[in-house]
Write a protein that holds these residues in place. Structure first.
Motif, PDB file in Angstrom:
ATOM      1  N   TRP A 101     -22.236  -2.669  11.109  1.00  0.00           N
ATOM      2  CA  TRP A 101     -21.327  -3.410  10.231  1.00  0.00           C
ATOM      3  C   TRP A 101     -19.920  -2.792  10.222  1.00  0.00           C
ATOM      4  CZ3 TRP A 101     -26.398  -2.659   8.106  1.00  0.00           C
ATOM      5  CH2 TRP A 101     -27.128  -3.839   7.928  1.00  0.00           C
ATOM      6  N   LYS A 102     -19.844  -1.513  10.604  1.00  0.00           N
ATOM      7  CA  LYS A 102     -18.572  -0.792  10.578  1.00  0.00           C
ATOM      8  C   LYS A 102     -17.938  -0.945   9.190  1.00  0.00           C
ATOM      9  CE  LYS A 102     -17.872  -1.507  15.539  1.00  0.00           C
ATOM     10  NZ  LYS A 102     -18.969  -2.467  15.821  1.00  0.00           N
ATOM     11  N   GLN A 103     -16.613  -1.157   9.122  1.00  0.00           N
ATOM     12  CA  GLN A 103     -15.940  -1.410   7.851  1.00  0.00           C
ATOM     13  C   GLN A 103     -14.998  -2.607   8.020  1.00  0.00           C
ATOM     14  OE1 GLN A 103     -15.776   2.111   8.986  1.00  0.00           O
ATOM     15  NE2 GLN A 103     -17.728   2.295   7.915  1.00  0.00           N
ATOM     16  N   ALA A 104     -14.658  -3.237   6.921  1.00  0.00           N
ATOM     17  CA  ALA A 104     -13.704  -4.352   6.936  1.00  0.00           C
ATOM     18  C   ALA A 104     -12.334  -3.812   6.545  1.00  0.00           C
ATOM     19  CB  ALA A 104     -14.139  -5.448   5.977  1.00  0.00           C
ATOM     20  N   ILE A 105     -11.337  -4.016   7.407  1.00  0.00           N
ATOM     21  CA  ILE A 105      -9.989  -3.477   7.188  1.00  0.00           C
ATOM     22  C   ILE A 105      -9.040  -4.614   6.838  1.00  0.00           C
ATOM     23  CG2 ILE A 105      -8.102  -2.150   8.194  1.00  0.00           C
ATOM     24  CD1 ILE A 105     -10.161  -0.948  10.134  1.00  0.00           C
ATOM     25  N   LEU A 106      -8.300  -4.435   5.765  1.00  0.00           N
ATOM     26  CA  LEU A 106      -7.342  -5.427   5.290  1.00  0.00           C
ATOM     27  C   LEU A 106      -5.947  -4.811   5.360  1.00  0.00           C
ATOM     28  CD1 LEU A 106      -9.299  -6.395   2.022  1.00  0.00           C
ATOM     29  CD2 LEU A 106      -9.641  -7.327   4.330  1.00  0.00           C
ATOM     30  N   TYR A 107      -5.147  -5.242   6.324  1.00  0.00           N
ATOM     31  CA  TYR A 107      -3.819  -4.655   6.497  1.00  0.00           C
ATOM     32  C   TYR A 107      -2.835  -5.224   5.476  1.00  0.00           C
ATOM     33  CZ  TYR A 107      -5.546  -2.642  10.798  1.00  0.00           C
ATOM     34  OH  TYR A 107      -6.286  -1.918  11.705  1.00  0.00           O
ATOM     35  N   LEU A 108      -2.042  -4.326   4.875  1.00  0.00           N
ATOM     36  CA  LEU A 108      -1.067  -4.729   3.873  1.00  0.00           C
ATOM     37  C   LEU A 108       0.130  -5.405   4.533  1.00  0.00           C
ATOM     38  CD1 LEU A 108      -1.103  -1.502   1.666  1.00  0.00           C
ATOM     39  CD2 LEU A 108      -2.685  -3.443   1.652  1.00  0.00           C
ATOM     40  N   HIS A 109       1.035  -5.928   3.708  1.00  0.00           N
ATOM     41  CA  HIS A 109       2.248  -6.543   4.253  1.00  0.00           C
ATOM     42  C   HIS A 109       3.056  -5.522   5.048  1.00  0.00           C
ATOM     43  CE1 HIS A 109       1.775 -10.383   2.255  1.00  0.00           C
ATOM     44  NE2 HIS A 109       1.531  -9.779   1.127  1.00  0.00           N
ATOM     45  N   GLU A 110       3.122  -4.290   4.527  1.00  0.00           N
ATOM     46  CA  GLU A 110       3.843  -3.211   5.195  1.00  0.00           C
ATOM     47  C   GLU A 110       3.353  -1.877   4.647  1.00  0.00           C
ATOM     48  OE1 GLU A 110       7.756  -3.392   2.258  1.00  0.00           O
ATOM     49  OE2 GLU A 110       7.877  -4.156   4.307  1.00  0.00           O
ATOM     50  N   PRO A 111       3.533  -0.790   5.395  1.00  0.00           N
ATOM     51  CA  PRO A 111       3.079   0.520   4.915  1.00  0.00           C
ATOM     52  C   PRO A 111       3.857   0.955   3.673  1.00  0.00           C
ATOM     53  CG  PRO A 111       3.484   0.557   7.282  1.00  0.00           C
ATOM     54  CD  PRO A 111       4.049  -0.731   6.774  1.00  0.00           C
ATOM     55  N   VAL A 112       3.163   1.696   2.805  1.00  0.00           N
ATOM     56  CA  VAL A 112       3.792   2.218   1.584  1.00  0.00           C
ATOM     57  C   VAL A 112       3.503   3.714   1.502  1.00  0.00           C
ATOM     58  CG1 VAL A 112       3.909   2.078  -0.933  1.00  0.00           C
ATOM     59  CG2 VAL A 112       3.460  -0.004   0.406  1.00  0.00           C
ATOM     60  N   ASP A 113       4.543   4.513   1.353  1.00  0.00           N
ATOM     61  CA  ASP A 113       4.370   5.963   1.236  1.00  0.00           C
ATOM     62  C   ASP A 113       3.755   6.322  -0.111  1.00  0.00           C
ATOM     63  OD1 ASP A 113       5.456   6.468   3.747  1.00  0.00           O
ATOM     64  OD2 ASP A 113       7.498   6.620   2.967  1.00  0.00           O
ATOM     65  N   VAL A 114       2.818   7.275  -0.083  1.00  0.00           N
ATOM     66  CA  VAL A 114       2.168   7.732  -1.312  1.00  0.00           C
ATOM     67  C   VAL A 114       2.170   9.256  -1.343  1.00  0.00           C
ATOM     68  CG1 VAL A 114       0.690   5.701  -1.522  1.00  0.00           C
ATOM     69  CG2 VAL A 114      -0.130   7.685  -0.238  1.00  0.00           C
ATOM     70  N   MET A 115       1.943   9.795  -2.540  1.00  0.00           N
ATOM     71  CA  MET A 115       1.842  11.240  -2.744  1.00  0.00           C
ATOM     72  C   MET A 115       0.538  11.537  -3.472  1.00  0.00           C
ATOM     73  SD  MET A 115       5.771  11.942  -3.981  1.00  0.00           S
ATOM     74  CE  MET A 115       5.468  13.703  -4.142  1.00  0.00           C
ATOM     75  N   GLN A 116       0.305  12.811  -3.733  1.00  0.00           N
ATOM     76  CA  GLN A 116      -0.867  13.224  -4.490  1.00  0.00           C
ATOM     77  C   GLN A 116      -0.922  12.470  -5.814  1.00  0.00           C
ATOM     78  OE1 GLN A 116      -3.225  15.645  -3.545  1.00  0.00           O
ATOM     79  NE2 GLN A 116      -4.415  15.136  -5.362  1.00  0.00           N
ATOM     80  N   ASP A 117      -2.079  11.857  -6.114  1.00  0.00           N
ATOM     81  CA  ASP A 117      -2.362  11.147  -7.366  1.00  0.00           C
ATOM     82  C   ASP A 117      -1.628   9.818  -7.508  1.00  0.00           C
ATOM     83  OD1 ASP A 117      -4.059  13.227  -8.161  1.00  0.00           O
ATOM     84  OD2 ASP A 117      -2.411  14.311  -9.119  1.00  0.00           O
ATOM     85  N   THR A 118      -0.958   9.334  -6.468  1.00  0.00           N
ATOM     86  CA  THR A 118      -0.383   7.983  -6.547  1.00  0.00           C
ATOM     87  C   THR A 118      -1.502   6.976  -6.777  1.00  0.00           C
ATOM     88  OG1 THR A 118       1.468   8.498  -5.080  1.00  0.00           O
ATOM     89  CG2 THR A 118       0.888   6.182  -5.312  1.00  0.00           C
ATOM     90  N   LEU A 119      -1.314   6.089  -7.738  1.00  0.00           N
ATOM     91  CA  LEU A 119      -2.338   5.098  -8.055  1.00  0.00           C
ATOM     92  C   LEU A 119      -2.217   3.878  -7.152  1.00  0.00           C
ATOM     93  CD1 LEU A 119      -2.409   5.061 -11.980  1.00  0.00           C
ATOM     94  CD2 LEU A 119      -4.079   6.079 -10.427  1.00  0.00           C
ATOM     95  N   VAL A 120      -3.356   3.425  -6.681  1.00  0.00           N
ATOM     96  CA  VAL A 120      -3.460   2.146  -5.977  1.00  0.00           C
ATOM     97  C   VAL A 120      -4.427   1.306  -6.803  1.00  0.00           C
ATOM     98  CG1 VAL A 120      -4.055   0.967  -3.838  1.00  0.00           C
ATOM     99  CG2 VAL A 120      -3.094   3.281  -3.754  1.00  0.00           C
ATOM    100  N   VAL A 121      -3.919   0.261  -7.437  1.00  0.00           N
ATOM    101  CA  VAL A 121      -4.735  -0.532  -8.356  1.00  0.00           C
ATOM    102  C   VAL A 121      -4.635  -2.003  -7.984  1.00  0.00           C
ATOM    103  CG1 VAL A 121      -4.456   1.115 -10.255  1.00  0.00           C
ATOM    104  CG2 VAL A 121      -2.862  -0.801 -10.036  1.00  0.00           C
ATOM    105  N   GLY A 122      -5.613  -2.787  -8.433  1.00  0.00           N
ATOM    106  CA  GLY A 122      -5.556  -4.216  -8.164  1.00  0.00           C
ATOM    107  C   GLY A 122      -6.872  -4.902  -8.437  1.00  0.00           C
ATOM    108  N   GLU A 123      -7.053  -6.059  -7.804  1.00  0.00           N
ATOM    109  CA  GLU A 123      -8.279  -6.847  -7.953  1.00  0.00           C
ATOM    110  C   GLU A 123      -8.619  -7.510  -6.628  1.00  0.00           C
ATOM    111  OE1 GLU A 123      -9.980  -9.465 -11.475  1.00  0.00           O
ATOM    112  OE2 GLU A 123      -8.540 -10.650 -10.308  1.00  0.00           O
TER     113      GLU A 123
END
Length: 354
Positions: free
Chosen positions: A285-307
């Protein structure tokens, strides 16, 4: 009856025929049986529940080559009904006879919704999962079987499914996007203007099925949905959704979200889990990858939230669509809808119940 209704029915019949035809080749069954994590977990899950299977009647939904039916017979089942709609059912008959199980396993060729059984069953076993869990919509047939044929208090193997998501940095995609900025240095032609076009082509709206390495995962996973096979309804499968919240491990760039699933077999105090996580043994089954509109830089503890919201495609009820609303750090909220492209699933790529 209107022409529109006739057309809809014809289209569904075509979809079903294509789906079942894809299981007629040996390659797909070879891939499924060779998936050790999958096949051995089912075998262990069945044997661990032998006390509930011995002397009982079992229904194998989407039996494929019949291996799960044979496991159930080996675990002591009195009778197993192996239901399979594709022509591989003919091979299942040979395999079952070759293993001298024909006195306890009956292969029934047909769709679960159209066949008839001579009795109610004590146990339902099925390997119904597709890419991102729900692609293929075979779970509908399992629920149909549960409601029509399973005795009150009967056993379903597996009995629970869970869906997870995490942000990732796909380094291969990152290299592809950076490639156009390196052409001038190599050949003296500046092609950096191709970068935007490349980004639109690569980070598209398709669900990409591929292996994700542990190093690419940027946070602990977040569970966004759970399905109890004893209670979930077909109506609820029209929209499987839930919120997610992830905290990034360190500095990187999020260019995709990764979705995977687990299914659970009841096994006393310690349930048995088949996981398609990138942190576990590789599965088909591997994994399902969903590419974003564009890359976003993150740091330690940056939150990624949604639904996340998963639902059947309007074009084909067997295909899954995924809507994702997401916010990364202080960035604005984004929304994107993903689907598996037409023609993506060749016969050797489709998961199957065997």
């Amino acid at each position: 009856m209107s022409n529109q209704i006739k057309k809809r029915k014809l289209e569904k019949n075509v979809q079903d025929n294509l789906y079942f035809d894809s299981y007629s080749d040996v390659t797909i069954h070879e891939e499924m049986i060779a998936d050790h994590a999958r096949t051995n977990t089912y075998r262990t899950g069945i044997f661990e529940n032998s006390s509930s299977i011995q002397g009982k009647v079992v229904l194998d939904v989407g039996a494929g080559t019949g291996v799960l039916s044979i496991f159930c017979a080996q675990a002591g089942a009195k009778r197993v009904y192996a239901v399979e709609a594709s022509s591989i059912a003919d091979q299942a008959v040979k395999i079952i006879k070759h293993n001298q199980m024909e006195d306890r396993i009956e292969v029934i060729k047909g769709t679960l919704e159209t066949i008839d059984l001579p009795e109610q069953v004590d146990v339902i076993v099925s390997e119904w999962m597709g890419y991102a869990l729900l692609h293929e919509s075979m779970l509908n047939s399992v629920l149909f079987a549960r409601d029509k044929w399973l005795k009150p208090g009967g056993l379903i193997l597996p009995s629970k499914a869970e869906l997870y998501i995490a942000p990732i940095n796909d380094l291969v995609v990152e290299d592809r996007l950076n490639f156009w900025c390196t052409v001038k240095e190599q050949y003296g032609v500046d092609m950096s203007c191709m970068s935007e076009f490349a980004r639109k082509c690569v980070m598209n709206n398709y669900i990409t099925v591929n292996l994700v390495t542990v190093e690419d995962v940027l946070s602990h996973p977040s569970k966004f949905a759970e399905l109890d096979l004893y209670s979930v309804t077909v109506e609820q499968l029209k929209s499987v959704k839930g919120p997610f919240k992830c905290e990034c491990f360190g500095s990187s760039a999020v260019n995709a979200l990764c979705v995977w699933f687990t299914v659970t077999f009841p096994c006393g105090d310690k349930p048995l889990v088949l996981s398609t996580s990138p942190f576990k043994q590789e599965t088909h089954w591997k994994q399902a990858i969903l590419y974003l509109h564009e890359p976003v830089d993150v740091m330690q503890d940056t939150l990624v939230v949604g639904e996340v919201n998963m639902y059947p495609s309007e074009d084909s009820s067997r295909h899954i669509c995924i809507d994702v609303d997401y916010t990364i750090g202080q960035d604005k909220k984004h929304s994107k809808t993903f689907s598996i492209p037409d023609g993506y699933l060749e016969p050797q790529q489709l998961p199957v119940a065997t």
